[in-house]
Design an enzyme around this catalytic site. Structure first.
Site, short mmCIF file in Angstrom:
data_model
loop_
_atom_site.label_atom_id
_atom_site.label_comp_id
_atom_site.label_asym_id
_atom_site.label_seq_id
_atom_site.Cartn_x
_atom_site.Cartn_y
_atom_site.Cartn_z
N ASP A 283 -11.64 -37.98 -50.64
CA ASP A 283 -12.52 -39.16 -50.61
C ASP A 283 -11.70 -40.44 -50.42
O ASP A 283 -10.55 -40.52 -50.86
CB ASP A 283 -13.31 -39.22 -51.92
CG ASP A 283 -14.50 -40.17 -51.84
OD1 ASP A 283 -14.84 -40.62 -50.72
OD2 ASP A 283 -15.08 -40.48 -52.89
N ASN B 149 -23.61 -35.34 -45.72
CA ASN B 149 -22.93 -36.31 -44.85
C ASN B 149 -23.69 -36.61 -43.55
O ASN B 149 -23.38 -37.58 -42.85
CB ASN B 149 -21.50 -35.86 -44.52
CG ASN B 149 -20.52 -36.05 -45.67
OD1 ASN B 149 -19.55 -35.32 -45.80
ND2 ASN B 149 -20.78 -37.05 -46.53
C1 FPP Z 1 -14.82 -39.05 -47.52
O1 FPP Z 1 -14.34 -40.36 -47.37
C2 FPP Z 1 -14.33 -38.26 -46.43
C3 FPP Z 1 -15.11 -37.54 -45.56
C4 FPP Z 1 -16.58 -37.50 -45.60
C5 FPP Z 1 -14.50 -36.81 -44.46
C6 FPP Z 1 -13.31 -35.99 -44.79
C7 FPP Z 1 -12.61 -35.79 -43.56
C8 FPP Z 1 -11.31 -35.93 -43.35
C9 FPP Z 1 -10.29 -36.15 -44.37
C10 FPP Z 1 -10.89 -35.88 -41.95
C11 FPP Z 1 -10.19 -34.74 -41.45
C12 FPP Z 1 -10.48 -33.41 -41.97
C13 FPP Z 1 -10.10 -32.33 -41.30
C14 FPP Z 1 -10.32 -30.99 -41.83
C15 FPP Z 1 -9.44 -32.46 -40.00
P1 FPP Z 1 -15.42 -41.52 -47.24
O2 FPP Z 1 -15.68 -41.75 -45.80
O3 FPP Z 1 -16.63 -41.17 -48.04
O4 FPP Z 1 -14.66 -42.71 -47.86
P2 FPP Z 1 -15.32 -43.93 -48.66
O5 FPP Z 1 -15.89 -43.35 -49.92
O6 FPP Z 1 -14.16 -44.83 -48.91
O7 FPP Z 1 -16.36 -44.54 -47.76
#
Ligand code: FPP
Length: 241
Positions: free
Chosen positions: A19, A67
């Site tokens: 996250d 998501n």
């Molecule tokens: C949460 O951060 C992250 C995600 C929903 C996506 C996770 C994906 C990756 C780490 C990218 C790559 C993965 C692979 C397997 C190649 P957020 O967007 O919710 O962050 P925030 O809470 O700060 O908005």
């Protein structure tokens, strides 16, 4: 292989809720997808740190069933990032002995992406250094519901006696049926919730909520989480000692 204080080789299963990509990008005045790309680069480093840290199984939460509620450009960007990850990392994962599996419901995913996921699973099926499981369109409740559907079909077909259904029976229908339960679940970015991740499997997992945003989560911080885990006393419902 890494050894703990007692000199016992570890074969841990660590699950990670990655996250904080969005906030990491925002703090740099960049679009959210920039953060997701940085997050993908971090995935490579963390996967490659596993053998030295005694982590045999690593499960990462890449995209949840919830998501889809994000904006269309962000969802499309994430899907493109997953395709790029598979294309660019396949040979490297193969060479490093990483076996890749995907969990989650593939029905809502683009057919081309699903074909690439199948291809990577097949390509790496002979590997056994690290078992990397990528949760993509995954939700714990959805997984249990899908498992229950499969189980109910077996009952309806007369192949399974309802009286014989146990927790182990249901676990055998989960996406994770070939994996051990996680020992440790890490969530980055300071949020202390589990967001529908591995609900069934984490019944006795230890949790570590770290403040670092995912793109800043280095192998050194990962090693610190594992060191903290070693200090926990796991009782699995029994009494100490
Ligand atoms: C949460 O951060 C992250 C995600 C929903 C996506 C996770 C994906 C990756 C780490 C990218 C790559 C993965 C692979 C397997 C190649 P957020 O967007 O919710 O962050 P925030 O809470 O700060 O908005």
């Amino acid at each position: 292989m890494a050894e703990d204080a007692a000199g016992i080789a570890r074969r841990m299963h660590v699950a990670i809720i990655m996250d904080g990509n969005g906030r990491w990008a925002q703090s740099r005045g960049r679009p959210r997808l920039f953060g997701h790309s940085a997050g993908a680069a971090r995935v490579r480093e963390i996967v490659e740190a596993c053998p030295d840290l005694g982590v045999r199984y690593l499960t990462i939460f890449a995209f949840s069933t919830e998501n889809w509620k994000r904006t269309q450009p962000e969802v499309a960007g994430l899907m493109a990032l997953f395709r790029r990850y598979i294309r660019n990392e396949a040979q490297r994962l193969l060479k490093r002995g990483v076996r890749v599996r995907f969990i989650g419901d593939r029905n809502r995913l683009d057919r081309k992406l699903v074909a690439m996921m199948d291809g990577l699973e097949e390509l790496t099926a002979g590997n056994s250094t690290v078992d990397l499981t990528i949760a993509l369109n995954y939700g714990g409740r959805d997984e249990v519901a899908r498992a229950t559907q499969r189980l109910a079909r077996e009952v309806a077909a007369g192949r399974l006696d309802p009286e014989a259904v146990s927790a182990e029976t249901l676990a055998g229908f989960l996406d994770t049926h070939v994996l051990p339960d996680p020992d440790l679940v890490i969530r980055t970015s300071g949020e202390a919730r589990i967001s529908n991740f591995l609900l069934w499997q984490s019944a006795y997992a230890e949790y570590d909520f770290v403040d670092t945003l995912w793109p800043d989560f280095t192998p050194e911080l990962f090693a610190r989480c594992l060191a903290r885990f070693e200090t926990r006393e796991r009782r699995f419902g029994a009494v100490a000692g």
